[in-house]
Design an enzyme around this catalytic site. Sequence first.
Site, short mmCIF file in Angstrom:
data_model
loop_
_atom_site.label_atom_id
_atom_site.label_comp_id
_atom_site.label_asym_id
_atom_site.label_seq_id
_atom_site.Cartn_x
_atom_site.Cartn_y
_atom_site.Cartn_z
N HIS A 102 0.85 -1.21 0.00
CA HIS A 102 0.00 0.00 0.00
C HIS A 102 0.88 1.25 0.00
O HIS A 102 0.37 2.35 0.14
CB HIS A 102 -0.86 0.06 1.28
CG HIS A 102 -1.97 -0.93 1.35
ND1 HIS A 102 -2.58 -1.49 0.25
CD2 HIS A 102 -2.64 -1.43 2.44
CE1 HIS A 102 -3.55 -2.30 0.66
NE2 HIS A 102 -3.60 -2.29 1.97
N ARG A 124 -9.37 3.56 -6.98
CA ARG A 124 -10.83 3.60 -6.81
C ARG A 124 -11.21 5.04 -6.55
O ARG A 124 -10.40 5.80 -5.99
CB ARG A 124 -11.18 2.73 -5.59
CG ARG A 124 -12.66 2.58 -5.32
CD ARG A 124 -12.88 1.71 -4.08
NE ARG A 124 -14.27 1.32 -3.97
CZ ARG A 124 -14.76 0.56 -2.99
NH1 ARG A 124 -13.94 0.10 -2.04
NH2 ARG A 124 -16.03 0.25 -2.96
N SER A 132 -15.15 3.04 2.50
CA SER A 132 -14.64 1.70 2.79
C SER A 132 -13.61 1.74 3.92
O SER A 132 -13.61 0.89 4.81
CB SER A 132 -14.03 1.12 1.51
OG SER A 132 -13.63 -0.21 1.71
N TYR A 187 -11.16 0.21 -9.83
CA TYR A 187 -12.23 -0.58 -9.21
C TYR A 187 -13.49 -0.49 -10.05
O TYR A 187 -14.17 -1.48 -10.31
CB TYR A 187 -12.48 -0.01 -7.81
CG TYR A 187 -13.45 -0.78 -6.97
CD1 TYR A 187 -13.01 -1.70 -6.03
CD2 TYR A 187 -14.83 -0.56 -7.08
CE1 TYR A 187 -13.92 -2.40 -5.24
CE2 TYR A 187 -15.73 -1.26 -6.31
CZ TYR A 187 -15.27 -2.18 -5.39
OH TYR A 187 -16.17 -2.87 -4.62
N ARG A 243 -17.13 -6.17 2.45
CA ARG A 243 -18.20 -5.44 3.13
C ARG A 243 -19.42 -5.32 2.22
O ARG A 243 -20.43 -5.96 2.43
CB ARG A 243 -17.69 -4.05 3.56
CG ARG A 243 -18.64 -3.27 4.45
CD ARG A 243 -18.14 -1.84 4.67
NE ARG A 243 -18.09 -1.09 3.43
CZ ARG A 243 -19.07 -0.33 2.94
NH1 ARG A 243 -20.18 -0.21 3.62
NH2 ARG A 243 -18.93 0.33 1.80
N LYS A 244 -19.31 -4.52 1.19
CA LYS A 244 -20.47 -4.26 0.32
C LYS A 244 -20.12 -4.45 -1.16
O LYS A 244 -20.93 -4.92 -1.94
CB LYS A 244 -20.97 -2.84 0.57
CG LYS A 244 -22.38 -2.59 0.12
CD LYS A 244 -22.94 -1.36 0.80
CE LYS A 244 -24.40 -1.13 0.42
NZ LYS A 244 -24.90 0.12 1.02
N GLY A 245 -18.91 -4.02 -1.53
CA GLY A 245 -18.42 -4.29 -2.88
C GLY A 245 -19.17 -3.56 -3.98
O GLY A 245 -19.36 -4.12 -5.06
#
Length: 281
Positions: A102, A124, A132, A187, A243-245
Amino acid sequence: AAKMKDEDKLYKREGILYSSILSPPETMDKLTELQAREDDLILVAYPKCGFNWMVAVLRKIVNASTGKNEKPPERPPLVEFLPPDVQEELSEMPTPRLLGTHLHPDLMPASFFTKKAKILVVFRNPKDTLVSYFHFMNKNPVLPSAESWDKFFSDFMAGEVAWGSYFDHALAWEKRLDDPNVMIVTYEDLKQNLPEGVKKVSEFFNLPLTDEQIGSIAGESTFNAMLENSQKSHGNFGNIFFRKGEVGDWKNHFSDVQSKQMDEIFQAKLAGTKLGARLKY
Ligand code: A3P
């Protein structure tokens, strides 16, 4: 780790926050010595841009293309989490090695660039990245919990979060966009057309796949497929990483004022850049 006080979980090194538990100074010092190989597969993402998604995709691409069926290694995929002795063991790892980070490009091991290894960068849009990251802070025991949404919003905008400023990372990669060893995927593009993303990534790393292989890798790498497999792939961390994507969850979190503030900083920093144009939200 869970017992450590929240204010001790991050520390600053050259102006940037890192995890005290996973990236202590001795680990970061040792990283400068890490020797890349020309055929390493290097994966870079600012936190919460889809790193774990691409790790899974890349492993599947390598396995399909080489005909191997290797289990994920025991070590974490981020080099800045590897203690000095484990970093040394990397030199014995067979080719192709998957090395993730990262870190801001200027703070990555210099050999990542000098050895001309291929570097895949995942980005993203900043609003969804922030959302996020906020949830991740509250779920990940090695990171301090966010005091509140508003506090985390201002910390993110100021770059006072682990691994530093989203915008600094984006600007640094913008400068390397045309480097032949660098490819940036977003993303949003991956969500829109995953088979196309798998194809581009496999071609970039010279790991050719048949259309059938591309289709099955994409099928196994949707959010739902990875969520279902997450207990196996990430153990108890599964529900932290998946999580949610979705694209656009920021609309459920940002106030109008915060959205405008983000638009302004985005405009000031990334307007007119090629990467900025790809990170529209
Ligand atoms: P959300 O919190 O918005 O759900 P990273 O791996 O860099 O930490 O990024 C985590 C984000 O990627 C999380 O976003 C997670 O849900 C999302 N993600 C993980 N696997 C995914 C997949 N297969 N498809 C889409 N999004 C995925």
